[in-house]
Design an enzyme around this catalytic site. Structure first.
Site, short mmCIF file in Angstrom:
data_model
loop_
_atom_site.label_atom_id
_atom_site.label_comp_id
_atom_site.label_asym_id
_atom_site.label_seq_id
_atom_site.Cartn_x
_atom_site.Cartn_y
_atom_site.Cartn_z
N ASN A 9 26.24 124.99 1.45
CA ASN A 9 26.30 126.46 1.34
C ASN A 9 25.45 127.20 2.32
OD1 ASN A 9 25.92 129.25 0.08
ND2 ASN A 9 25.16 128.36 -1.95
N ARG A 94 30.92 126.43 0.35
CA ARG A 94 31.19 127.65 -0.42
C ARG A 94 31.44 128.54 0.62
NH1 ARG A 94 26.30 130.29 -3.75
NH2 ARG A 94 27.55 132.08 -4.67
N HIS A 182 30.54 136.06 -6.86
CA HIS A 182 29.62 135.06 -7.72
C HIS A 182 30.79 134.49 -8.71
CE1 HIS A 182 26.25 137.98 -7.68
NE2 HIS A 182 25.87 136.95 -6.96
N ARG A 242 19.86 145.35 -2.65
CA ARG A 242 21.22 146.08 -2.68
C ARG A 242 21.28 147.46 -3.91
NH1 ARG A 242 25.07 141.29 -2.81
NH2 ARG A 242 23.21 139.81 -2.43
N GLU A 380 26.37 126.58 -9.13
CA GLU A 380 27.69 126.84 -8.45
C GLU A 380 27.82 125.36 -7.72
OE1 GLU A 380 25.11 129.82 -7.59
OE2 GLU A 380 26.82 131.42 -7.37
#
Ligand code: ADP
Length: 398
Positions: A9, A94, A182, A242, A380
């Site tokens: 990832n 990923r 996600h 963010r 994940e």
């Protein structure tokens, strides 16, 4: 195909990995870790399958990896020492953006790489790093199958009204859509809930993935129906740095009236807004909670308010809610924020048991509440590993 399945990832300044043993029946976690701070002050850490710290290095004496390729070399060298001669037989990556086309994990070849390259403008901050991770792994592991797993893929089942903006329809055709992100986390949680409780897994879930990046997803019958994240990972709820949902007129005003450049606006919206900008303290919930005071209170209050609104909105998008699932760093650990988010959601049938919530119990809803409220750790990397195994085995014909 017996050996090691490696998951990579690659982020902007980090390269995370997880290694699994492939077995007759599936996969077993071996170890995981990361090189953080690539290009600045890199640091390598690794954990075993139980989460116990087993290695670290900070290259204070020199020789620090300056690129993802060099970081991968460092990881491979370390893995060589711990994998007892077992060979890497498949690699799962990923990849943030699969565009409108990639709705499932893909075996990577030159054609797929070219298509992924074309998606860089849709995720300029993430996609190039994902692709450089793939390129570095392809060089080091010649002939080993590599699989791309997309954060957007799980959301491709969203109906048109959840996938579009209210723009002239040709923009949708040109790829200006609500992709959602996600997705690997949501898919892992949806499958896990379905395994634990098939009836609930077939029902209506709202999953809140609340980490540094944060979004929520409505899932019905195991399929994504709506997400708070849109064309980019800026939309929806406020995050560590963010902004979350913003009137697009604000961006026009910043450029036209305040004279900000697009680069300045991008830096503000991605890097200096959300909890960090509102609190003026930190992007990190633990630090904001520890600091306390009015600014902390306002930032956490805004976060809880926006997440609460989205829970209700997403429940409306799927005609009700059977379970609310909290996951990721904040969702799994920040009990005070969880309680605050759920306050005022009683009209939906959501009620927390204060003791269970304080204990981060797997089920935090009050006995007899109409809606189950669950806390689950997301994984994940495992989702990527499972996809990778399946794709590689189906291509090998077995
Ligand atoms: P990322 O999106 O980078 O993977 P994480 O899922 O690790 O992020 O989530 C990081 C967030 O979780 C931070 O805001 C951190 O403060 C918060 N967090 C982690 N543990 C706790 C805790 N015990 N209490 C409150 N917040 C926590």
């Amino acid at each position: 195909m017996q050996g090691i399945l490696l998951v990579l990832n690659a982020g902007s300044s980090s390269l995370k990995f997880a290694a699994y043993d492939t077995t007759e029946t599936g996969i077993e976690a071996r170890c995981s870790g990361q090189v953080e701070g690539i290009g600045a002050a890199p640091r390598f850490t690794a954990e075993d399958a139980a989460g116990t710290h087993i290695a670290s290095q900070d290259w204070a004496g020199g020789g620090a990896p300056a690129s993802h390729a060099a970081a991968l070399d460092g990881i491979i060298a370390w893995l060589d020492g711990v994998l007892e001669g077992r060979k890497v037989v498949a690699i799962g990556h990923r990849v943030v953006h699969g565009g409108p086309g990639f709705a499932a994990p893909m075996l990577i070849d030159l054609g797929v790489m070219a298509e992924l390259q074309e998606l860089v403008p849709l995720a300029p901050l993430h996609q190039p790093h994902n692709l450089s991770g793939i390129a570095a792994a392809a060089k080091r592991f010649k002939g080993v199958p590599q699989v791309a797993c997309f954060d957007t893929a799980f959301h491709r089942t969203q109906p048109f009204h959840a996938d579009t903006f209210g723009l002239p329809v040709e923009f949708h055709a040109r790829g200006i859509r609500r992709y959602g992100f996600h997705g690997l986390s949501y898919e892992y949680i949806a499958r896990r809930i379905a395994r634990e409780d098939p009836a609930l897994g077939a029902g209506r879930l709202v999953v809140a993935h609340l980490g540094n990046g944060a979004s929520l997803c409505a899932i019905a019958g195991g399929r994504a129906q709506a997400s708070t994240m849109g064309f980019t990972a800026l939309d929806g709820v406020p995050m560590g740095t963010r902004c979350g949902q913003l009137d697009p007129g604000v961006v026009l005003h910043m450029i036209d009236t305040l004279g900000m450049t697009t680069a300045e606006v991008a830096k503000l919206l991605y890097g200096n807004s959300g909890l960090k900008g509102l609190s003026g303290i930190s992007q990190d919930v633990r630090q904001i909670e520890a600091a306390g005071g009015e600014a902390a209170e306002r930032a956490l209050g805004y976060f809880a308010y926006r997440v609460r609104r989205e829970v209700a909105a997403l429940a409306a998008s799927i005609g009700g809610i059977d379970a609310l699932v909290f996951t990721a760093g904040i969702g799994e650990n920040a009990r005070a924020l969880r309680a605050r988010i759920c306050e005022g959601l009683g009209f939906l049938g959501i009620a927390l048991d204060p003791d269970r919530n304080a204990a981060n119990a797997p089920e935090v809803s009050a006995a007899g509440a109409a809606v189950r409220v669950l806390v689950r750790r997301t994984d994940e990397e495992r989702m990527i590993a499972e996809h990778t195994l399946q794709v590689v085995r189906s291509h090998a014909g077995g």
